[in-house]
Design a protein around this motif. Structure first.
Motif, short mmCIF file in Angstrom:
data_model
loop_
_atom_site.label_atom_id
_atom_site.label_comp_id
_atom_site.label_asym_id
_atom_site.label_seq_id
_atom_site.Cartn_x
_atom_site.Cartn_y
_atom_site.Cartn_z
N TRP A 5 -0.66 -4.10 -0.08
CA TRP A 5 0.06 -3.43 -1.17
C TRP A 5 -0.60 -2.10 -1.52
N GLU A 7 0.31 0.80 -1.15
CA GLU A 7 1.22 1.81 -1.67
C GLU A 7 1.28 1.83 -3.20
N LYS A 31 6.15 -1.31 -10.31
CA LYS A 31 5.79 -0.56 -9.09
C LYS A 31 6.11 -1.39 -7.84
N GLU A 34 9.83 -1.21 -7.34
CA GLU A 34 10.19 0.11 -6.84
C GLU A 34 9.91 0.24 -5.34
N LYS A 35 8.78 -0.28 -4.90
CA LYS A 35 8.37 -0.14 -3.50
C LYS A 35 9.00 -1.17 -2.57
N TYR A 36 9.15 -2.41 -3.06
CA TYR A 36 9.52 -3.51 -2.16
C TYR A 36 10.77 -4.27 -2.57
#
Length: 133
Positions: A5, A7, A31, A34-36
């Motif tokens: 993780w 990112e 977060k 948002e990323k995954y």
């Protein structure tokens, strides 16, 4: 010991100067989403939180599928290493598995945590998957 993780950035950015654990959890989950996306959100947050908050002296069990790769004791605080693929790091002193197996056979997951508690005499045990990378 390290987890992914990357990112998300440094976990200290989420966990320092916050009003509460709920606030940090909300920031990390936001977060992650948002990323995954939503899939696996709770499991990902739980893994990250346990990794970050584990006390020095806690034991960790590194697993590959249902096999134990290593058992060790956390010896230091969390570090963020942006140059690594798995950027969230904790120093671990690994126990020789042959010494542990002298007590008895290391059982497969999910019985591994109970085995480590018994042999090492500790209540704090984390399980981490070990990769092949």
């Amino acid at each position: 010991m390290a987890i992914g993780w990357k990112e998300l950035g440094d976990l200290k950015d989420f966990c320092q100067n916050r009003a509460s654990d709920a606030e940090a959890k909300g920031k990390i989950q936001g977060k992650l989403t948002e990323k995954y996306g939503e899939k696996g959100l709770t499991a990902a947050y739980t893994s990250i939180n346990k990794f970050y908050t584990a006390p020095i002296g806690a034991y960790v069990v590194a697993m590959k599928w249902n096999n134990v790769c290593g058992i060790g004791k956390i010896t230091g605080e969390y570090e963020y290493k942006n140059d690594k693929e798995y950027a969230y790091c904790r120093p671990v002193e690994w126990e020789p598995l042959d010494d542990i197996r002298q007590h008895e056979a290391v059982p497969p997951y999910p019985e591994t945590k109970a085995f480590v508690r018994k042999v090492m005499g500790t209540a704090h045990v984390l399980s981490r998957r070990c990769g092949t990378r």
